[in-house]
Scaffold this motif. Structure first.
Motif, short mmCIF file in Angstrom:
data_model
loop_
_atom_site.label_atom_id
_atom_site.label_comp_id
_atom_site.label_asym_id
_atom_site.label_seq_id
_atom_site.Cartn_x
_atom_site.Cartn_y
_atom_site.Cartn_z
N UNK A 194 -16.95 99.70 -67.40
CA UNK A 194 -16.22 98.83 -66.47
C UNK A 194 -15.22 99.65 -65.68
N UNK B 58 -15.19 102.09 -63.56
CA UNK B 58 -15.27 102.36 -62.12
C UNK B 58 -14.94 101.11 -61.31
N UNK B 59 -15.28 99.95 -61.87
CA UNK B 59 -14.94 98.70 -61.18
C UNK B 59 -13.42 98.55 -61.13
N UNK B 60 -12.77 98.89 -62.23
CA UNK B 60 -11.31 98.72 -62.28
C UNK B 60 -10.60 99.70 -61.35
N UNK B 61 -11.04 100.96 -61.39
CA UNK B 61 -10.29 101.90 -60.55
C UNK B 61 -10.70 101.83 -59.09
N UNK B 62 -11.66 100.95 -58.77
CA UNK B 62 -11.85 100.69 -57.34
C UNK B 62 -10.82 99.67 -56.87
N UNK C 212 -14.11 103.71 -51.59
CA UNK C 212 -13.41 102.83 -52.51
C UNK C 212 -12.06 103.38 -52.96
N UNK D 70 -11.44 105.76 -54.83
CA UNK D 70 -11.41 106.22 -56.21
C UNK D 70 -11.08 107.71 -56.20
N UNK E 233 -20.64 99.41 -58.78
CA UNK E 233 -21.04 100.81 -58.99
C UNK E 233 -22.37 100.91 -59.73
N UNK F 20 -20.44 97.64 -65.93
CA UNK F 20 -20.37 96.88 -67.17
C UNK F 20 -19.13 96.03 -67.13
N UNK F 21 -18.88 95.35 -68.25
CA UNK F 21 -17.71 94.48 -68.33
C UNK F 21 -17.09 94.66 -69.71
N UNK G 228 -6.76 91.73 -59.93
CA UNK G 228 -6.54 93.17 -59.70
C UNK G 228 -6.85 93.52 -58.25
N UNK G 229 -7.80 92.78 -57.67
CA UNK G 229 -8.15 93.03 -56.27
C UNK G 229 -7.07 92.50 -55.34
#
Lengths: 433, 307
Positions: free
Chosen positions: A212, A214-218, B51, B53, B80, B84-85, B101-102
């Motif tokens: 998860x 990469x989703x968070x640090x985007x 993104x 990153x 990406x 996952x979650x 968070x967004x």
């Protein structure tokens, strides 16, 4: 809106909701109390055991000098033939003290034997030697024409009073108590760092294995995520510590009540109580006196400061390691360099500070940021010059910034690396990315 | 502004390795843009820069007319390749957390979440943990998390890898619907044929360099070979072949057909298709007549080998 509180909240909640965390929080103190009780019980159970020691005294000198105690019963087998006595002793006795027949009684100082298949405790041997020494010394004195009773009377037992130039009474064993308190705080910091640093590391690894990350640090900066993790975990840790302390105090209270009621039953005489009360108030007064001698508030203040500095410093390293590896088993090689300075801090701190709180080694270790939270706390009860504390804290927080920067660099690169175990060389290469 | 995203001369280096060598792109608003290239070409490096990153070592990125800044994370929805979650977190809480968070408010997140949960008919999952869901169910949640904050630009890295065919189709339809509502989409994949049908623009990246960029149809036109696939039932094959070889170059070919016909590929060499058709009709029954359109894969291989 800032995302840091969101991350802290999530980390805190996910830690606190974790089943093993809940179990450990409530079972931890119970386990410790149970362990203590078990140890107390076991050592008590051992006390009841009586050891039988045979004496075979050919010279007939020591027979009556070995006095039975609660743990040891001496049995004289001198009347048997030596062989029979030896067999009997080897079969049903713990061991046998053998005093051979000698021409000069002084030879017994080196010729007395203790025969046993078990290796005897040092205290026990020292006890035997003390008996022999006393007997032979007395014998010597008599031969030299001294009256041993008079000599005994002439012996003096001194008790030196400790005081300060200001005239107020000083306290004995203050140093031991100070090192004890310092050690306690230092140890507490070490335990907290190891337990919750590991928790931070696991939580980083979890995000990697869950994919998860990469989703968070985007959405958020890796640095924010790392700090949120460290703060959230430490809040959960502090909560756990508070619960432990409260539960521990509660349990102790219950146990003392229980113990006191038992004591009441055994000492039915009510007259004892005023005396006990007096003793208790006396003890409280003593504790008060000792507490006055120790800079409690300063110590507590610096405990918090060093705690924060030390914990953040180490847990950001833990986070970096978590980011660099794929699983907890891979983390071992990187953990050693973290655990080492912690251990070093506790043990080097303990031994050097006890010998000389302001010696060179202790001073140096209280400046190195990786050991200072532990060593300086041990030194503070002895009174450390302000400039040293200031310097040590400045170094700690300065290097804290440096290490957090370093760790966040590794963290940033590491969290996106999958499937390989990096080497130290690669970690340093990541710093340049 | 016609571009949702502009990338100008972006350079990214990892130590001595150059992952992106001065790459420039322009993604038109409302397009479905295919970022194509083999593994290790630099697609993911570029996407991570978009993104925020990682930071580029050179060049700049313009998002919707503004230089890329931290506030732009809200405008981008990113799925990406490695995704996952949190396994032990409840679905509802997890979606709320990731949406917040967004940068969107709790109320908006809740509203959007309700919309998507109803759409996928998964309201009952709110209090379930991801580890209690099947893989296919988790994939739906994964998609919701990506689009929950109503991004202007959707970036999907290898979107269909790991999705089962049913979910892949469902997601595909949702993406097309979002695109129709105005969301721009970037697909990144190494399976070039897989998104050919969806993309209207493409860029080909190979070994850290951009080789081709443009409208899919223009790219194909540019690389057309003027070859036709022909199927014909002829009683006089010798005559036919003679006539054809006079004017065109022939090649054997194969395609699916229900007839037992002669299958040939004809290179027009500048002639009009009707000239070919004329010869064919004189010699038999035409059952198949199609211009051979180069696949992106063909174009890619041709471009790489020509360089």
């Amino acid at each position: 809106m800032s995302v840091l509180p969101l991350i802290i909240k999530r980390e805190f909640i996910s830690k606190v909701r974790n089943k093993s965390f809940i179990v450990m929080t409530f079972l931890g103190p119970l386990l410790i109390v149970a362990m203590t009780a078990l140890i107390a019980y076991l050592s008590k159970a051992n006390e009841g055991e009586v050891k039988k020691i045979a004496i075979y005294d050919e010279a007939g000198i020591f027979k009556n000098d070995f006095k039975n105690s609660q743990e040891i019963v001496y049995v004289d087998l001198s009347s048997m033939p030596f062989k029979t006595a030896k067999d009997t002793a080897s079969n049903s006795y713990e061991g046998m003290i053998y005093v051979p027949k000698v021409a000069d009684i002084q030879e017994l100082a080196t010729k007395t034997e203790y025969i046993s298949d078990d290796s005897p405790r040092m205290e026990f041997l020292m006890e035997i030697e003390a008996v022999i020494n006393a007997k032979l010394s007395k014998n010597n004195l008599q031969e030299l024409g001294f009256d041993s009773d008079k000599i005994e009377k002439a012996k003096v037992k001194s008790d030196v009073r400790v005081s300060k130039f200001s005239g107020e009474e000083g306290l004995k064993y203050l140093n031991e108590i100070k090192i004890g308190i310092g050690f306690l705080f230092g140890y507490l910091i070490m335990m907290f760092i190891i337990i919750y640093g590991n928790m931070v590391m696991r939580s980083v690894i979890e995000e990697k294995t869950n994919r998860i990350i990469e989703i968070i640090i985007s959405s958020v900066k890796p640095f924010q995520l790392m700090m949120g993790k460290i703060i959230g975990t430490s809040l959960a840790g502090i909560l756990q510590f508070i619960v432990w302390i409260l539960l521990g105090l509660g349990l102790m209270f219950v146990l003392t009540l229980f113990g006191a009621s038992q004591a009441d039953l055994s000492t039915t005489t009510a007259q004892m109580q005023p005396e006990q009360m007096e003793m208790a108030t006396g003890l409280l007064g003593k504790i008060q006196l000792y507490l006055n001698e120790i800079p409690t508030i300063t110590l507590f203040l610096f405990f918090i400061l060093y705690f924060i500095g030390g914990y953040f410093l180490y847990s950001s390293l833990y986070a970096a390691i978590g980011a660099a590896v794929d699983s907890e088993t891979d983390s071992q090689q990187f953990l050693l360099p973290i655990i080492m300075p912690l251990m070093l801090g506790v043990y080097v701190g303990f031994f050097t500070v006890m010998n000389d709180p302001h010696g060179t080694v202790a001073t140096i270790f209280s400046m190195i940021p990786l050991t200072s939270p532990i060593v300086m706390l041990m030194r503070i009860p002895f009174g450390v010059p302000w400039w040293q504390i200031a310097l040590s804290i400045a170094i700690l927080f300065g290097s804290f910034l440096g290490i957090v920067w370093f760790a966040s660099k590794i963290y940033r690169v590491g969290i996106l690396m999958y499937g390989k175990k990096p080497t130290w060389k690669e970690l340093f290469k990541w710093l340049k990315y | 502004m016609n571009s949702i995203l502009e990338v100008h001369n972006v350079v990214k280096q990892y130590g001595d390795y150059t992952a992106l060598n001065s790459v420039s792109l322009s993604v038109p608003k409302g397009s479905i843009y295919g970022l194509l290239g083999p593994n290790g070409a630099g697609k993911t490096s570029l996407i991570r820069i978009i993104n925020q990153i990682t930071m580029p070592d050179g060049g700049e990125v313009i998002l919707d007319g503004e230089k890329l800044a931290p506030k732009h994370v809200q405008y981008i929805g990113y799925m990406p390749e490695e995704r996952g979650l949190y396994k032990t977190m409840k679905v509802g809480e997890q979606c709320m957390y990731l949406a917040q968070l967004k940068g969107i408010s709790e109320a908006d997140a809740k509203k959007q979440l309700k919309y998507w949960f109803e759409k996928f008919e998964i309201e009952s999952w709110w209090n379930k943990k991801i580890q209690e869901l099947s893989k296919g169910m988790a994939q739906k949640v994964q998609f919701i998390v990506t689009v929950l904050h109503q991004p202007k630009l959707l970036i999907l890295d290898e979107p269909f890898s790991g999705f089962d065919p049913v979910n892949a189709n469902l997601i595909k339809d949702e993406i097309i619907e979002l695109n129709k509502k105005g969301t721009s989409v970037i697909f990144s994949t190494h399976r070039m044929e897989s998104v050919e049908e969806m993309c209207d623009h493409i860029a080909l990246i190979h070994k850290s360099n951009k080789l081709i960029e443009g409208k899919l149809i223009d790219v194909k036109k540019e690389h057309r070979t003027n070859a036709y696939e022909v199927g014909i039932l002829s009683s006089n094959v010798e005559r036919l072949m003679y006539d054809l070889t006079q004017k065109f170059q022939l090649q054997q070919t194969d395609f699916k057909s229900l007839n037992d016909e002669l299958k040939i590929e004809v290179q027009l060499n500048g002639s009009a298709p009707n000239e070919l058709l004329h010869i064919l009709t004189q010699n038999g029954q035409v059952t198949h007549f199609v211009e051979k359109i180069p696949s992106i894969n063909d174009i890619f291989i041709k471009t790489v080998t020509n360089k």
